[in-house]
Design a protein around this motif. Structure first.
Motif, mmCIF file in Angstrom:
data_model
loop_
_atom_site.group_PDB
_atom_site.id
_atom_site.type_symbol
_atom_site.label_atom_id
_atom_site.label_comp_id
_atom_site.label_asym_id
_atom_site.label_seq_id
_atom_site.Cartn_x
_atom_site.Cartn_y
_atom_site.Cartn_z
ATOM 1 N N ASP A 1 6.532 23.968 87.937
ATOM 2 C CA ASP A 1 7.672 23.720 87.441
ATOM 3 C C ASP A 1 7.323 24.253 85.966
ATOM 4 N N ILE A 2 7.470 25.606 85.756
ATOM 5 C CA ILE A 2 7.200 26.007 84.345
ATOM 6 C C ILE A 2 8.462 26.627 83.950
ATOM 7 N N ASP A 3 9.068 26.359 82.741
ATOM 8 C CA ASP A 3 10.250 27.077 82.241
ATOM 9 C C ASP A 3 9.569 28.516 81.533
ATOM 10 N N ILE A 4 10.487 29.400 81.267
ATOM 11 C CA ILE A 4 10.183 30.628 80.440
ATOM 12 C C ILE A 4 9.655 30.012 78.974
ATOM 13 N N GLY A 5 8.818 30.805 78.290
ATOM 14 C CA GLY A 5 8.309 30.356 77.121
ATOM 15 C C GLY A 5 7.701 31.801 76.568
ATOM 16 N N LYS A 6 7.041 31.147 75.161
ATOM 17 C CA LYS A 6 6.304 32.388 74.712
ATOM 18 C C LYS A 6 5.080 32.902 75.678
ATOM 19 N N GLN A 7 4.762 32.148 76.580
ATOM 20 C CA GLN A 7 3.587 32.569 77.128
ATOM 21 C C GLN A 7 4.046 33.971 78.127
ATOM 22 N N CYS A 8 5.443 34.019 78.364
ATOM 23 C CA CYS A 8 5.832 35.188 79.180
ATOM 24 C C CYS A 8 5.465 36.467 78.679
ATOM 25 N N LYS A 9 4.989 36.609 77.335
ATOM 26 C CA LYS A 9 4.715 37.894 76.893
ATOM 27 C C LYS A 9 3.303 38.194 76.123
ATOM 28 N N GLN B 1 -2.838 32.345 81.473
ATOM 29 C CA GLN B 1 -1.508 32.783 80.692
ATOM 30 C C GLN B 1 -0.474 31.929 81.414
ATOM 31 N N CYS B 2 -0.341 31.743 82.695
ATOM 32 C CA CYS B 2 0.865 30.866 83.184
ATOM 33 C C CYS B 2 0.574 30.714 84.560
ATOM 34 N N TYR B 3 0.370 29.187 84.895
ATOM 35 C CA TYR B 3 -0.120 28.852 86.277
ATOM 36 C C TYR B 3 0.954 29.743 87.245
ATOM 37 N N LYS B 4 2.206 29.380 86.863
ATOM 38 C CA LYS B 4 3.428 29.760 87.864
ATOM 39 C C LYS B 4 3.223 31.393 87.956
ATOM 40 N N SER B 5 2.854 32.029 87.183
ATOM 41 C CA SER B 5 2.603 33.552 87.271
ATOM 42 C C SER B 5 1.473 33.894 88.631
ATOM 43 N N LEU B 6 0.347 33.164 88.498
ATOM 44 C CA LEU B 6 -0.525 33.204 89.492
ATOM 45 C C LEU B 6 -0.223 32.770 90.855
ATOM 46 N N TYR B 7 0.704 31.560 90.796
ATOM 47 C CA TYR B 7 1.068 30.999 92.057
ATOM 48 C C TYR B 7 1.892 32.094 92.712
ATOM 49 N N LEU B 8 2.947 32.549 91.860
ATOM 50 C CA LEU B 8 4.050 33.537 92.396
ATOM 51 C C LEU B 8 3.169 34.736 93.080
ATOM 52 N N LYS B 9 2.278 35.281 92.070
ATOM 53 C CA LYS B 9 1.463 36.627 92.537
ATOM 54 C C LYS B 9 0.876 36.207 94.030
ATOM 55 N N SER C 1 2.707 41.212 79.050
ATOM 56 C CA SER C 1 4.153 41.082 79.568
ATOM 57 C C SER C 1 3.926 40.749 80.798
ATOM 58 N N CYS C 2 4.472 39.499 81.361
ATOM 59 C CA CYS C 2 4.193 38.775 82.687
ATOM 60 C C CYS C 2 5.069 39.851 83.912
ATOM 61 N N SER C 3 4.708 40.049 84.684
ATOM 62 C CA SER C 3 4.940 41.031 85.849
ATOM 63 C C SER C 3 6.288 40.241 86.727
ATOM 64 N N PHE C 4 6.583 38.714 86.216
ATOM 65 C CA PHE C 4 7.666 38.149 86.977
ATOM 66 C C PHE C 4 8.927 37.861 85.925
ATOM 67 N N ILE C 5 8.958 38.702 84.960
ATOM 68 C CA ILE C 5 10.070 38.220 84.043
ATOM 69 C C ILE C 5 11.392 38.423 84.788
ATOM 70 N N GLY C 6 11.503 39.600 85.455
ATOM 71 C CA GLY C 6 12.588 39.764 86.210
ATOM 72 C C GLY C 6 13.010 38.618 86.856
ATOM 73 N N HIS C 7 12.278 38.022 87.518
ATOM 74 C CA HIS C 7 12.468 36.617 88.452
ATOM 75 C C HIS C 7 12.784 35.416 87.434
ATOM 76 N N CYS C 8 12.074 35.436 86.549
ATOM 77 C CA CYS C 8 12.337 33.915 85.895
ATOM 78 C C CYS C 8 13.341 34.162 84.734
ATOM 79 N N TRP C 9 13.482 35.281 84.286
ATOM 80 C CA TRP C 9 14.424 35.513 83.015
ATOM 81 C C TRP C 9 15.879 35.880 83.685
ATOM 82 N N SER C 10 15.985 35.590 84.994
ATOM 83 C CA SER C 10 17.430 36.165 85.883
ATOM 84 C C SER C 10 18.403 35.829 84.970
HETATM 85 S S1 SF4 Z 1 7.887 34.962 83.444
HETATM 86 FE FE1 SF4 Z 1 7.092 33.272 82.162
HETATM 87 S S2 SF4 Z 1 7.432 31.354 83.270
HETATM 88 FE FE2 SF4 Z 1 7.723 33.063 84.557
HETATM 89 S S3 SF4 Z 1 5.822 33.211 85.762
HETATM 90 FE FE3 SF4 Z 1 5.831 34.706 83.970
HETATM 91 S S4 SF4 Z 1 4.920 33.734 82.433
HETATM 92 FE FE4 SF4 Z 1 5.351 32.294 83.937
#
Ligand code: SF4
Length: 494
Positions: A206-214, A19-27, A218-227
């Protein structure tokens, strides 16, 4: 860091990474940035777990290794290998690990020397993400050398209607996905290697928010990336496509008031943007007056609450069927007359639907309009009761023929204020129209909270908790119908 590099990729990591490399990295590297799980999300996970345990009955007599997950993966791996060596032919949550990957199979069965793997899903159909999910399992199982003859997804059958005891063979649908998962094995291997490499990096992708966020979850890092996104933003423009929302975002336009006036929008979207820029209300008094004139007194302001058990709890019900358990009814015999309140909240000792409908039919007399907010919901629930209990069909048809929808002036934007923020949900319309009325101070203030609270009552034994929950439920539902009375008063003054 080295320890993280050594952590094997599991099925859920794999799906998260796709779904998103960044999401796995942050996790893996920054779990402290993850959003807290809400009660309703937790309830969805719990439902999935309950479905998984029930599906084990399709293959009885197995050894369950689930108790060691997630506390002791090593034990699951060693027990699995021992059980297979001992000739055990049904294992629940069997674990395997190879080349930096690990998987746990919901149900693993051996028949005539061949192995069959089953993944259990709480949904009622197979989606693309389940194919990737089982393709990952297939990769691990075949890589460890297990002779896998077939791999299946087990999901709930939404056509199943419970009659007395649960029939697990009818409740579940078992579908082979072998061909689909074999087709994408090359991509599975490629992706696992890319994810491993990415996880070994020192900085997050370095991945920006996008359609992949939901999508698909629904990604569990939305609070962080969409702040950096304002609370009310271009992402709240009603029915605007995701492409257009992100197009505005990439132009640096975040606030609704900053959307250029020549940006292609529908009439309702333009109205939402215009209201935000100007601060003005829009009121189509002719249409509203005509709409209200057609109301026939006495008026019955009606609202339901429902809950959706994944596994049917009652006879004549299906997986995830919405079961009405509560209503509030405010009755206005004449314009400016006294307001009468009636309500119903089922006991949690059986199927709520019979007592619900019997009291509703008694409380709603033979003349006058039944006023609801979003009529398709109430009408559909009543039709379902008529389908499941045909004895009540005639009375239900008569109620349904008298239903009028108070949402219409708002969904059609005959009445719109900037405070409605593009929505016509009663939760936003009420405070925008009537000062001092809001859901915020209620313990239960959303439909999904009410559903969960009622479902928990089936297992709650503490009397004071039960009493408090029932009071909160009654207060919440009562506010919904009182809100409609107040909204009608505002419309009458237009
Ligand atoms: S909120 Fe979006 S950009 Fe951030 S880690 Fe999740 S899917 Fe990736």
């Amino acid at each position: 860091m080295n320890q993280i590099k050594r952590q094997p990729i599991s099925k859920s990591s794999f799906i998260r990474g796709l779904q998103c490399y960044k999401s796995l990295y942050l996790k893996k590297h920054h779990p402290e940035l993850e959003d807290q799980i809400s009660e309703s999300q937790q309830a969805i996970f719990d439902k999935g777990t309950n479905v998984g345990i029930l599906a084990q009955q399709l293959f009885p007599g197995g050894v369950d290794l689930g108790e060691f997950i997630p506390s002791d993966f090593g034990r699951v791996l060693s027990e699995t290998s021992k059980l297979i060596g001992d000739g055990q032919d049904v294992i629940y949550e069997a674990g395997f690990s190879v080349n930096g990957t690990i998987c746990f199979v919901d149900i693993l069965v051996k028949e005539e020397g061949k192995w069959y793997a089953y993944e259990v899903k709480g949904s009622t159909s197979i989606s693309d993400v389940y194919i990737w999910d089982t393709a990952f399992q297939y990769h691990v199982l075949t890589s460890v050398g297990l002779e896998l003859e077939d791999i299946f997804v087990i999901h709930l059958n939404n056509q199943y209607v419970r009659k007395d005891e649960l029939d697990v063979h009818e409740l579940f649908t078992i579908q082979s996905v072998l061909n689909e998962v074999q087709l994408i094995q090359g991509d599975v291997i490629k992706n696992i290697n890319l994810l491993k490499q990415m996880l070994g990096n020192d900085i997050a992708p370095d991945i920006d928010i996008g359609k992949q966020c939901k999508d698909p979850y629904s990604c569990s890092f939305i609070g962080h990336c969409w702040s950096g996104i304002p609370e009310y933003s271009v992402f709240d423009i009603s029915r605007l496509s995701a492409d257009k929302k992100f197009n505005l975002y990439r132009q640096g336009i975040l606030e609704v008031k900053d959307v250029p006036s020549d940006y292609p929008l529908s009439d309702n979207q333009q109205l939402q943007v215009y209201a935000e820029k100007s601060g003005e209300r829009t009121i189509d008094s002719k249409r509203i007056q005509k709409f209200i004139k057609e109301f026939t007194f006495p008026l019955y302001f009606l609202d339901f609450e429902t809950f959706q058990p994944a596994i049917p709890l009652f006879n004549e019900s299906r997986p995830y069927q919405q079961i009405p358990f509560q209503y509030s009814l405010h009755i206005l015999k004449e314009n400016n007359g006294d307001l009468i309140h009636k309500e119903f909240l089922a006991e949690t000792n059986g199927d709520p639907r019979i007592t619900f409908i019997e009291q509703l039919i008694t409380d709603i007399e033979d003349t006058g309009d039944v006023v609801v907010y979003n009529k398709s919901f109430e009408i559909t629930r009543l039709k379902e009761i008529a389908r499941d209990f045909p004895h009540y069909k005639d009375s239900i048809d008569r109620i349904n023929s008298r239903i009028v929808d108070l949402m219409e002036p708002f969904s059609k934007k005959w009445y719109y204020t900037p405070d409605m923020k593009g929505s016509y949900s009663i939760k936003l319309v009420l405070p925008a129209l009537v000062l001092g009325f809001s859901y915020e101070n209620l313990e239960i203030n959303k439909g999904d909270m009410a559903s969960l609270a009622f479902e928990y009552l089936y297992t709650e034994t503490n009397e004071s908790v039960i009493a408090k929950t029932r009071t909160d439920l009654l207060e919440y539902c009562k506010l919904d119908t009182l809100a409609m009375v107040e909204i009608l008063k505002v419309l009458q003054k237009v």
